[in-house]
Design a protein around this motif. Structure first.
Motif, PDB file in Angstrom:
ATOM      1  N   GLY A  73      50.706   5.326  45.210  1.00 33.50           N
ATOM      2  CA  GLY A  73      50.714   4.148  44.348  1.00 33.50           C
ATOM      3  C   GLY A  73      51.657   4.247  43.163  1.00 33.50           C
ATOM      4  O   GLY A  73      51.496   3.529  42.183  1.00 33.50           O
ATOM      5  N   LYS A  74      52.679   5.128  43.243  1.00 35.48           N
ATOM      6  CA  LYS A  74      53.610   5.282  42.124  1.00 35.48           C
ATOM      7  C   LYS A  74      54.404   4.005  41.857  1.00 35.48           C
ATOM      8  O   LYS A  74      54.562   3.580  40.718  1.00 35.48           O
ATOM      9  CB  LYS A  74      54.582   6.439  42.387  1.00 35.48           C
TER      10      LYS A  74
ATOM     11  N   ALA B 284      50.438  10.452  39.465  1.00 32.33           N
ATOM     12  CA  ALA B 284      49.628   9.519  40.254  1.00 32.33           C
ATOM     13  C   ALA B 284      48.947  10.251  41.407  1.00 32.33           C
ATOM     14  O   ALA B 284      49.611  10.925  42.205  1.00 32.33           O
ATOM     15  CB  ALA B 284      50.509   8.397  40.798  1.00 32.33           C
ATOM     16  N   HIS B 285      47.630  10.102  41.485  1.00 31.54           N
ATOM     17  CA  HIS B 285      46.862  10.719  42.575  1.00 31.54           C
ATOM     18  C   HIS B 285      45.858   9.695  43.100  1.00 31.54           C
ATOM     19  O   HIS B 285      45.071   9.138  42.329  1.00 31.54           O
ATOM     20  CB  HIS B 285      46.126  11.965  42.084  1.00 31.54           C
ATOM     21  N   ASP B 286      45.918   9.445  44.401  1.00 29.54           N
ATOM     22  CA  ASP B 286      44.962   8.533  45.024  1.00 29.54           C
ATOM     23  C   ASP B 286      43.565   9.151  44.942  1.00 29.54           C
ATOM     24  O   ASP B 286      43.337  10.259  45.459  1.00 29.54           O
ATOM     25  CB  ASP B 286      45.359   8.294  46.483  1.00 29.54           C
ATOM     26  N   VAL B 287      42.652   8.445  44.308  1.00 28.79           N
ATOM     27  CA  VAL B 287      41.321   8.990  44.055  1.00 28.79           C
ATOM     28  C   VAL B 287      40.576   9.328  45.347  1.00 28.79           C
ATOM     29  O   VAL B 287      39.623  10.130  45.348  1.00 28.79           O
ATOM     30  CB  VAL B 287      40.506   7.991  43.195  1.00 28.79           C
ATOM     31  N   ARG B 288      41.019   8.789  46.480  1.00 28.33           N
ATOM     32  CA  ARG B 288      40.322   9.003  47.749  1.00 28.33           C
ATOM     33  C   ARG B 288      40.813  10.239  48.490  1.00 28.33           C
ATOM     34  O   ARG B 288      40.188  10.656  49.470  1.00 28.33           O
ATOM     35  CB  ARG B 288      40.507   7.776  48.657  1.00 28.33           C
ATOM     36  N   TRP B 289      41.917  10.813  48.046  1.00 30.27           N
ATOM     37  CA  TRP B 289      42.576  11.865  48.816  1.00 30.27           C
ATOM     38  C   TRP B 289      42.284  13.272  48.305  1.00 30.27           C
ATOM     39  O   TRP B 289      41.985  13.478  47.132  1.00 30.27           O
ATOM     40  CB  TRP B 289      44.095  11.666  48.798  1.00 30.27           C
ATOM     41  N   ALA B 290      42.459  14.228  49.231  1.00 24.17           N
ATOM     42  CA  ALA B 290      42.368  15.638  48.852  1.00 24.17           C
ATOM     43  C   ALA B 290      43.658  16.049  48.147  1.00 24.17           C
ATOM     44  O   ALA B 290      44.699  15.394  48.258  1.00 24.17           O
ATOM     45  CB  ALA B 290      42.134  16.501  50.082  1.00 24.17           C
TER      46      ALA B 290
ATOM     47  N   GLN C 273      62.415  10.489  27.975  1.00 21.62           N
ATOM     48  CA  GLN C 273      62.126  10.202  29.382  1.00 21.62           C
ATOM     49  C   GLN C 273      60.693  10.592  29.734  1.00 21.62           C
ATOM     50  O   GLN C 273      60.155  11.568  29.213  1.00 21.62           O
ATOM     51  CB  GLN C 273      63.092  10.973  30.292  1.00 21.62           C
ATOM     52  N   ILE C 274      60.133   9.808  30.643  1.00 22.08           N
ATOM     53  CA  ILE C 274      58.807  10.090  31.202  1.00 22.08           C
ATOM     54  C   ILE C 274      58.931   9.970  32.709  1.00 22.08           C
ATOM     55  O   ILE C 274      59.381   8.939  33.228  1.00 22.08           O
ATOM     56  CB  ILE C 274      57.740   9.112  30.676  1.00 22.08           C
ATOM     57  N   CYS C 275      58.574  11.010  33.437  1.00 21.37           N
ATOM     58  CA  CYS C 275      58.692  10.971  34.892  1.00 21.37           C
ATOM     59  C   CYS C 275      57.365  10.599  35.532  1.00 21.37           C
ATOM     60  O   CYS C 275      56.292  10.817  34.958  1.00 21.37           O
ATOM     61  CB  CYS C 275      59.198  12.302  35.436  1.00 21.37           C
ATOM     62  N   VAL C 276      57.455  10.004  36.723  1.00 17.15           N
ATOM     63  CA  VAL C 276      56.271   9.612  37.489  1.00 17.15           C
ATOM     64  C   VAL C 276      56.284  10.407  38.787  1.00 17.15           C
ATOM     65  O   VAL C 276      57.207  10.303  39.593  1.00 17.15           O
ATOM     66  CB  VAL C 276      56.277   8.099  37.788  1.00 17.15           C
ATOM     67  N   CYS C 277      55.249  11.231  38.978  1.00 13.55           N
ATOM     68  CA  CYS C 277      55.149  12.098  40.163  1.00 13.55           C
ATOM     69  C   CYS C 277      53.905  11.744  40.964  1.00 13.55           C
ATOM     70  O   CYS C 277      52.982  11.095  40.467  1.00 13.55           O
ATOM     71  CB  CYS C 277      55.078  13.571  39.751  1.00 13.55           C
TER      72      CYS C 277
ATOM     73  N   VAL D  12      47.096  12.100  34.030  1.00 12.13           N
ATOM     74  CA  VAL D  12      46.785  11.903  35.443  1.00 12.13           C
ATOM     75  C   VAL D  12      46.193  10.510  35.624  1.00 12.13           C
ATOM     76  O   VAL D  12      45.257  10.117  34.920  1.00 12.13           O
ATOM     77  CB  VAL D  12      45.808  12.976  35.949  1.00 12.13           C
ATOM     78  N   LEU D  13      46.771   9.775  36.562  1.00  4.50           N
ATOM     79  CA  LEU D  13      46.302   8.423  36.864  1.00  4.50           C
ATOM     80  C   LEU D  13      45.647   8.442  38.230  1.00  4.50           C
ATOM     81  O   LEU D  13      46.323   8.635  39.254  1.00  4.50           O
ATOM     82  CB  LEU D  13      47.479   7.442  36.836  1.00  4.50           C
ATOM     83  N   MET D  14      44.337   8.273  38.260  1.00  7.58           N
ATOM     84  CA  MET D  14      43.592   8.236  39.517  1.00  7.58           C
ATOM     85  C   MET D  14      43.738   6.825  40.100  1.00  7.58           C
ATOM     86  O   MET D  14      43.012   5.899  39.735  1.00  7.58           O
ATOM     87  CB  MET D  14      42.127   8.587  39.285  1.00  7.58           C
ATOM     88  N   THR D  15      44.731   6.661  40.977  1.00 10.72           N
ATOM     89  CA  THR D  15      45.125   5.336  41.438  1.00 10.72           C
ATOM     90  C   THR D  15      44.176   4.779  42.511  1.00 10.72           C
ATOM     91  O   THR D  15      43.373   5.511  43.092  1.00 10.72           O
ATOM     92  CB  THR D  15      46.548   5.379  42.008  1.00 10.72           C
ATOM     93  N   LYS D  16      44.318   3.470  42.741  1.00  9.92           N
ATOM     94  CA  LYS D  16      43.536   2.723  43.738  1.00  9.92           C
ATOM     95  C   LYS D  16      42.041   2.830  43.448  1.00  9.92           C
ATOM     96  O   LYS D  16      41.213   2.884  44.370  1.00  9.92           O
ATOM     97  CB  LYS D  16      43.895   3.201  45.143  1.00  9.92           C
TER      98      LYS D  16
END
Length: 316
Positions: free
Chosen positions: A150-151, A229-235, A140-144, A256-260
Motif C-alpha cells: 500500500g505504499k 508501510a506494512h500490511d497489517v494482515r501479513w507476516a 527527504q523522507i523515504c517510503v519503504c 511504521v504505518l500498519m496499512t489496510k
C-alpha cells in the motif's frame, strides 16, 4: 512550420492590342501570412495580385516561363509584417505558470487542498545521482515496504493526488526510485517494494531494484526519516527486518504505518501489530493507516502521518 495552401487565379488587365489572360498557380502561406489573409489587408492583397498580372500578355516568354508569383507574394507579405499594424506586431513569449501555493499550507509541508508536486522517476543510477544533487538542499523522507503493502496508495492519500504514485495489485509495479518534490519544501521518495513472503519479484529485487535502493541510501544528501508501510494482515519478511535495522543504524526517524487497517477487525489489528513488533524488534512509533477518506479513522491517520512529516522536516 505548418502552412496553408491556397489556389489563386491571377486575372491580367486587357492591354491595347493585347488579349486578356488568366494564370493559375499554387501559393504556400506561412502562419504569419495566414493571419494577414484574414485581416483587413485582403482587399489590398487582391489589388496587388491583379497588378502582378499587368503586362504578362506582352512578354513573349510568358507561356514558357511564367513569373514566380510565390516570390512576389512573399515580398508583399514582408512589407505587411514590417508595417506598424496591430496584427503584424510580434507576439511575446508565453510566460511560465507561477508556482501555486495553497492558502492553507502555512508552515506545513503538505496542504489539505492542493500540493504542487514535481516527479522524477529514476530507473538508472546516473539519473538518480543527478536528481539528488539537484535537490540536495531539501530534506527527504523515504517510503519503504513490501510490494503491494500500500505504499503508492499511501503517497497518493498523503498528497491528495489520485494517480501520482502508480498503485496496482501487480507485484513490483514501482520499478524505479521515484522522487516527489512536494511544494518545493521536502522530497518524498517512493522506493521499490521488497519481495513478499511468497517470494514474488525476488529476482527483480536482487538484480535490479536493491542495487538502486542501496545507491539511494548511500548518496541521499539529507535523508531524515522513513515511512515504513506494512500490511497489517501479513507476516514479516527478512527484508523488512533488514531495512528497519538499517534505518536505525543510519539514525533515521521511523514511523511504521500498519496499512489496510480498514479491512480487518479490531482483534486482528492488534494481533498484527503485536506480531510485527515481536518479529522485527521494532519499538518505535506506529499508526494504523487506511486510504479511505470517507472514514474518520483514515482521516485521523493521515493527520498523524503529516504531523510526523512536519516535525521531521522542520527539525534543523
Amino acid at each position: 512550420m505548418m502552412s496553408w495552401v491556397y489556389t489563386f487565379i491571377m486575372i491580367g488587365v486587357t492591354l491595347e492590342g493585347g488579349e486578356g489572360m488568366s494564370t493559375t498557380g499554387t501559393i504556400r502561406f506561412s502562419r504569419a501570412q495566414h493571419r494577414i489573409l484574414r485581416s483587413r489587408s485582403m482587399p489590398r492583397l487582391l489589388r496587388r495580385g491583379v497588378s502582378c498580372g499587368v503586362g504578362e500578355a506582352d512578354r513573349p516568354e510568358a507561356k514558357n516561363h511564367p513569373r514566380n508569383f510565390q516570390n512576389e507574394f512573399d515580398a508583399f507579405f514582408e512589407e505587411e509584417i514590417e508595417s506598424d499594424r496591430p496584427f503584424s506586431e510580434p507576439q511575446s513569449e508565453p510566460q511560465p505558470k507561477s508556482f501555486r501555493i495553497a492558502d492553507d499550507l502555512g508552515d506545513h509541508m503538505v496542504s489539505n487542498t492542493y500540493n504542487n508536486v514535481k516527479v522524477y522517476r529514476c530507473n538508472e543510477e546516473e539519473f538518480l545521482l543527478s536528481t539528488l544533487q539537484r535537490w540536495k538542499y531539501l530534506p527527504q523522507i523515504c517510503v519503504c515496504g513490501v510490494s503491494n503493502a500500500g505504499k503508492s496508495s499511501l503517497i497518493n492519500h498523503l498528497l491528495k493526488k489520485n494517480n501520482l504514485a502508480k498503485a496496482s495489485s501487480v507485484t513490483g509495479k514501482t520499478r524505479s526510485v521515484d522522487l516527489f518534490v512536494v511544494n518545493n519544501r521536502f522530497i518524498l521518495v517512493d522506493l521499490p517494494g521488497f519481495p513478499g513472503v511468497d517470494g514474488q519479484a525476488s529476482r527483480l529485487w536482487s538484480e535490479e531494484f536493491e542495487p538502486l535502493v542501496q545507491v539511494y541510501f548511500n548518496e541521499a544528501p539529507d535523508l531524515r526519516a522513513m515511512l515504513f508501510a506494512h500490511d497489517v494482515r501479513w507476516a514479516v519478511t527478512t527484508d523488512e527486518t533488514k531495512y528497519l535495522e538499517a534505518a536505525n543504524s543510519l539514525g533515521l526517524q521511523t514511523l511504521v504505518l500498519m496499512t489496510k487497517d480498514d479491512r480487518v477487525e479490531h482483534r486482528e489489528r492488534n494481533w498484527g501489530l503485536a506480531r510485527f513488533r515481536q518479529d522485527t524488534g521494532y519499538d518505535g512509533k506506529h499508526v494504523h493507516y487506511c486510504s479511505d477518506n470517507s472514514l474518520a479513522t483514515c482521516r485521523k491517520a493521515r493527520r498523524l502521518a503529516l504531523k510526523f512529516i512536519d516535525s521531521v522536516c522542520k527539525k534543523v
